[in-house]
Motif scaffolding. Structure first.
Motif, PDB file in Angstrom:
ATOM      1  N   ILE A  64      54.874  42.303  50.330  1.00 33.65           N
ATOM      2  CA  ILE A  64      55.688  43.500  50.132  1.00 33.65           C
ATOM      3  C   ILE A  64      54.879  44.749  50.459  1.00 33.65           C
ATOM      4  N   LYS A  65      53.632  44.781  50.001  1.00 31.04           N
ATOM      5  CA  LYS A  65      52.780  45.941  50.264  1.00 31.04           C
ATOM      6  C   LYS A  65      52.515  46.095  51.765  1.00 31.04           C
ATOM      7  N   LYS A  66      52.262  44.977  52.437  1.00 28.85           N
ATOM      8  CA  LYS A  66      52.029  45.020  53.876  1.00 28.85           C
ATOM      9  C   LYS A  66      53.273  45.517  54.608  1.00 28.85           C
ATOM     10  N   SER A  67      54.436  45.068  54.141  1.00 29.63           N
ATOM     11  CA  SER A  67      55.689  45.478  54.768  1.00 29.63           C
ATOM     12  C   SER A  67      55.917  46.974  54.601  1.00 29.63           C
ATOM     13  N   ILE A  68      55.660  47.498  53.394  1.00 31.89           N
ATOM     14  CA  ILE A  68      55.827  48.933  53.141  1.00 31.89           C
ATOM     15  C   ILE A  68      54.877  49.743  54.010  1.00 31.89           C
ATOM     16  N   LEU A  69      53.637  49.289  54.106  1.00 32.56           N
ATOM     17  CA  LEU A  69      52.652  49.992  54.928  1.00 32.56           C
ATOM     18  C   LEU A  69      53.053  49.978  56.400  1.00 32.56           C
ATOM     19  N   GLU A  70      53.594  48.845  56.841  1.00 38.87           N
ATOM     20  CA  GLU A  70      54.015  48.747  58.241  1.00 38.87           C
ATOM     21  C   GLU A  70      55.171  49.702  58.524  1.00 38.87           C
ATOM     22  N   TRP A  71      56.163  49.759  57.642  1.00 31.68           N
ATOM     23  CA  TRP A  71      57.278  50.673  57.837  1.00 31.68           C
ATOM     24  C   TRP A  71      56.816  52.118  57.809  1.00 31.68           C
ATOM     25  N   PHE A  72      55.866  52.410  56.937  1.00 29.73           N
ATOM     26  CA  PHE A  72      55.302  53.759  56.877  1.00 29.73           C
ATOM     27  C   PHE A  72      54.634  54.105  58.213  1.00 29.73           C
ATOM     28  N   GLY A  73      53.914  53.137  58.775  1.00 31.90           N
ATOM     29  CA  GLY A  73      53.261  53.344  60.066  1.00 31.90           C
ATOM     30  C   GLY A  73      54.260  53.521  61.197  1.00 31.90           C
ATOM     31  N   ILE A  74      55.343  52.734  61.180  1.00 26.27           N
ATOM     32  CA  ILE A  74      56.373  52.843  62.213  1.00 26.27           C
ATOM     33  C   ILE A  74      57.049  54.220  62.166  1.00 26.27           C
ATOM     34  N   ILE A  75      57.356  54.686  60.954  1.00 25.84           N
ATOM     35  CA  ILE A  75      57.992  56.005  60.797  1.00 25.84           C
ATOM     36  C   ILE A  75      57.071  57.113  61.307  1.00 25.84           C
ATOM     37  N   LEU A  76      55.791  57.035  60.942  1.00 25.59           N
ATOM     38  CA  LEU A  76      54.830  58.040  61.406  1.00 25.59           C
ATOM     39  C   LEU A  76      54.708  58.021  62.927  1.00 25.59           C
ATOM     40  N   LEU A  77      54.693  56.835  63.502  1.00 26.96           N
ATOM     41  CA  LEU A  77      54.561  56.684  64.945  1.00 26.96           C
ATOM     42  C   LEU A  77      55.788  57.274  65.656  1.00 26.96           C
ATOM     43  N   LEU A  78      56.976  57.016  65.101  1.00 25.79           N
ATOM     44  CA  LEU A  78      58.192  57.572  65.689  1.00 25.79           C
ATOM     45  C   LEU A  78      58.185  59.100  65.621  1.00 25.79           C
ATOM     46  N   THR A 109      52.215  62.869  73.099  1.00 24.65           N
ATOM     47  CA  THR A 109      52.286  62.083  71.858  1.00 24.65           C
ATOM     48  C   THR A 109      53.233  60.893  72.026  1.00 24.65           C
ATOM     49  N   LEU A 110      54.251  61.057  72.877  1.00 23.78           N
ATOM     50  CA  LEU A 110      55.150  59.935  73.174  1.00 23.78           C
ATOM     51  C   LEU A 110      54.390  58.820  73.877  1.00 23.78           C
ATOM     52  N   LEU A 111      53.564  59.192  74.863  1.00 22.08           N
ATOM     53  CA  LEU A 111      52.768  58.204  75.581  1.00 22.08           C
ATOM     54  C   LEU A 111      51.810  57.473  74.634  1.00 22.08           C
ATOM     55  N   ILE A 112      51.111  58.215  73.791  1.00 24.01           N
ATOM     56  CA  ILE A 112      50.182  57.611  72.841  1.00 24.01           C
ATOM     57  C   ILE A 112      50.923  56.669  71.887  1.00 24.01           C
ATOM     58  N   SER A 113      52.114  57.090  71.458  1.00 18.67           N
ATOM     59  CA  SER A 113      52.907  56.278  70.527  1.00 18.67           C
ATOM     60  C   SER A 113      53.332  54.957  71.159  1.00 18.67           C
ATOM     61  N   LEU A 114      53.761  55.012  72.418  1.00 17.71           N
ATOM     62  CA  LEU A 114      54.162  53.782  73.116  1.00 17.71           C
ATOM     63  C   LEU A 114      52.991  52.814  73.251  1.00 17.71           C
ATOM     64  N   LEU A 115      51.810  53.362  73.515  1.00 16.37           N
ATOM     65  CA  LEU A 115      50.622  52.511  73.646  1.00 16.37           C
ATOM     66  C   LEU A 115      50.190  51.938  72.291  1.00 16.37           C
ATOM     67  N   LEU A 116      50.256  52.774  71.247  1.00 20.24           N
ATOM     68  CA  LEU A 116      49.880  52.302  69.909  1.00 20.24           C
ATOM     69  C   LEU A 116      50.864  51.247  69.389  1.00 20.24           C
ATOM     70  N   LEU A 117      52.094  51.358  69.842  1.00 23.49           N
ATOM     71  CA  LEU A 117      53.107  50.396  69.431  1.00 23.49           C
ATOM     72  C   LEU A 117      52.739  48.969  69.836  1.00 23.49           C
ATOM     73  N   LEU A 118      51.944  48.854  70.890  1.00 22.47           N
ATOM     74  CA  LEU A 118      51.528  47.537  71.385  1.00 22.47           C
ATOM     75  C   LEU A 118      50.615  46.813  70.405  1.00 22.47           C
ATOM     76  N   LEU A 119      50.099  47.531  69.416  1.00 22.35           N
ATOM     77  CA  LEU A 119      49.280  46.874  68.385  1.00 22.35           C
ATOM     78  C   LEU A 119      50.086  45.840  67.604  1.00 22.35           C
ATOM     79  N   LEU A 120      51.396  45.995  67.619  1.00 22.13           N
ATOM     80  CA  LEU A 120      52.242  45.012  66.941  1.00 22.13           C
ATOM     81  C   LEU A 120      52.155  43.631  67.583  1.00 22.13           C
TER      82      LEU A 120
END
Length: 446
Positions: free
Chosen positions: A17-31, A40-51
């Protein structure tokens, strides 16, 4: 001993649950970070690949998050079209990676989707032949076809490989809820009416987009309520949420969306406990009526304005669709048996160029497929759709809202083949339906 066992069972769940909350927090920040500017859009698309560290699950998440980012209101965020080539590269890359998951599938999963993939392959080969023989723009037709088929098959196989270890209904619902909740709080903001000044689009890039997104959200809301062990199963929450969404759809003035949402609600009532049908219908429509009374809107005038979308009431109600319908009908009569090429316009000349400038607005999925692929292609398309629906007939009344919603929205806003847009969510919904087996993913049926 029992306390020891209980603590060891709870600890992993708490950690997840904690990992899931942290992941959603990261996704929201990235968006949010991607909204600022092109860099920042380019950086976000590249960082998204960490998934991709989550392998197949991560690849599916990336595809869906990019789809969400694609439809964000341009008054709030820079358009992702600035990096269209990178977007395609990521979508194709993740989809091809998921295609290789086919070799990891168990025998039951292979058996489940083999028939679908065979029919889709036949549809693909047939449309390639049509493009080469009949299309005005064969290269573009083949590219659009492959962009649909590769991503559709990738999503189907990816969900098939991961469904027994990841709850995709819950994850998709959380993703959609994020956009819907923010849109609700934007109702009074001018940017929510950016497109034309009077139709609500919320956090999305178009009122019609918000409308069809709402249809998919209603389908997810009902499906999640039917399958979740969480408190969301409370009928009051379901009725209240549905009523708010329906109200927002009326603000968007999307006729396709409103009709589709009402059909889903009626289907839910039909498939629910017989004693609850009238109560559910009365509760939903009473809630909508109360909202209209509360805001002081004349319902009769509002309905007429909604149906005519600002046109003179003496005009044809479907005037805004007439050009699309006439164009598709003409194309169909031009080549009724074989069609004119996949998702490309019919031109008076033939060209083997490749360009993104040739855009079609098909409007209706039935007329579109008949225009693209003719009667023979339409039959192949219907065959694999029937195959998909038939595969999970056992749980049809529980989860049918997902595949039905994809067809409903494509009756008025033909997004089914738009893998560059929210077509990907159509494929997700179909894949979730195909692999919905409660006993294998530890879900509850209400």
């Amino acid at each position: 001993m029992s306390n020891y066992s209980w603590s060891h069972q709870i600890a992993p769940n708490t950690l997840n649950i904690k990992k899931s909350i942290l992941e959603w927090f990261g996704i929201i920040l990235l968006l949010l970070f991607s909204f600022l500017n092109n860099f920042t859009l380019l950086i976000s698309l590249l960082l998204l690949l960490l998934l991709l560290l989550q392998r197949e699950i991560g690849a599916i998440k990336i595809i869906n998050i990019i789809t969400l980012r694609t439809i964000i209101n341009p008054g709030i965020a820079v358009s992702i079209s600035e990096y269209q080539n990178l977007k395609w590269l990521i979508l194709f890359g993740c989809s091809i990676y998921l295609l290789f998951s086919y070799f990891k599938l168990g025998k039951k999963e292979v058996k489940r989707i083999k028939g679908i993939l065979i029919l889709v392959s036949l549809f693909t080969v047939y449309n390639i032949a049509v493009a080469l023989l009949f299309s005005s723009l064969p290269i573009i037709a083949i590219f659009k076809l492959m962009s649909y088929v590769v991503i559709f098959a990738g999503v189907l196989i990816g969900v098939g490989y991961t469904f027994n270890k990841f709850n995709w209904i819950k994850w998709m619902f959380n993703l959609f809820k994020l956009l819907m909740v923010i849109s609700f709080f934007m109702i009074s903001l001018p940017v929510s009416y950016l497109r034309n000044g009077y139709s609500f689009q919320g956090l999305t890039n178009h009122p019609n987009m918000f409308g069809i997104f709402s249809v998919l959200f209603i389908a997810l809301l009902i499906s999640f309520s039917n399958t979740s062990k969480e408190s969301l199963n409370n009928k009051f929450f379901l009725i209240f949420s549905s009523s708010l969404v329906l109200f927002m759809v009326t603000l968007s003035k999307s006729r396709t969306a409103l009709i589709s949402c009402l059909i889903l609600v009626l289907l839910y009532a039909l498939f629910s406990n017989q004693g609850k049908i009238s109560k559910i219908i009365i509760a939903v429509f009473s809630s909508i009526g109360f909202i209209f009374i509360f805001i002081g809107t004349n319902i009769s005038n509002f309905i007429m304005e909604f149906l005519y979308k600002g046109q003179s009431q003496g005009e044809n109600l479907l005037y805004s669709r007439m050009n699309q319908i006439e164009s598709l009908t003409e194309n169909f009569y031009r080549s009724p048996w074989f069609g004119n090429g996949f998702a490309v316009p019919v031109l008076p000349y033939r060209s083997f160029e490749f360009s993104s400038e040739f855009v079609v607005e098909p409007g209706n999925i039935i007329l579109a497929v008949l225009s693209y692929s003719g009667i023979f292609g339409f039959l192949l398309f219907i065959l694999y759709l029937v195959r998909i629906f038939w595969l999970n007939k056992k749980y049809f009344t529980i989860i049918c809202f997902l595949p039905i919603s994809t067809l409903l929205i494509s009756m008025g806003e033909m997004v089914f083949f738009s893998s560059n847009n929210i077509g990907i969510w159509c494929y997700m919904f179909l894949a979730i339906y195909v692999f919905f087996i409660p006993e294998r993913i530890n879900l509850k049926i209400n």
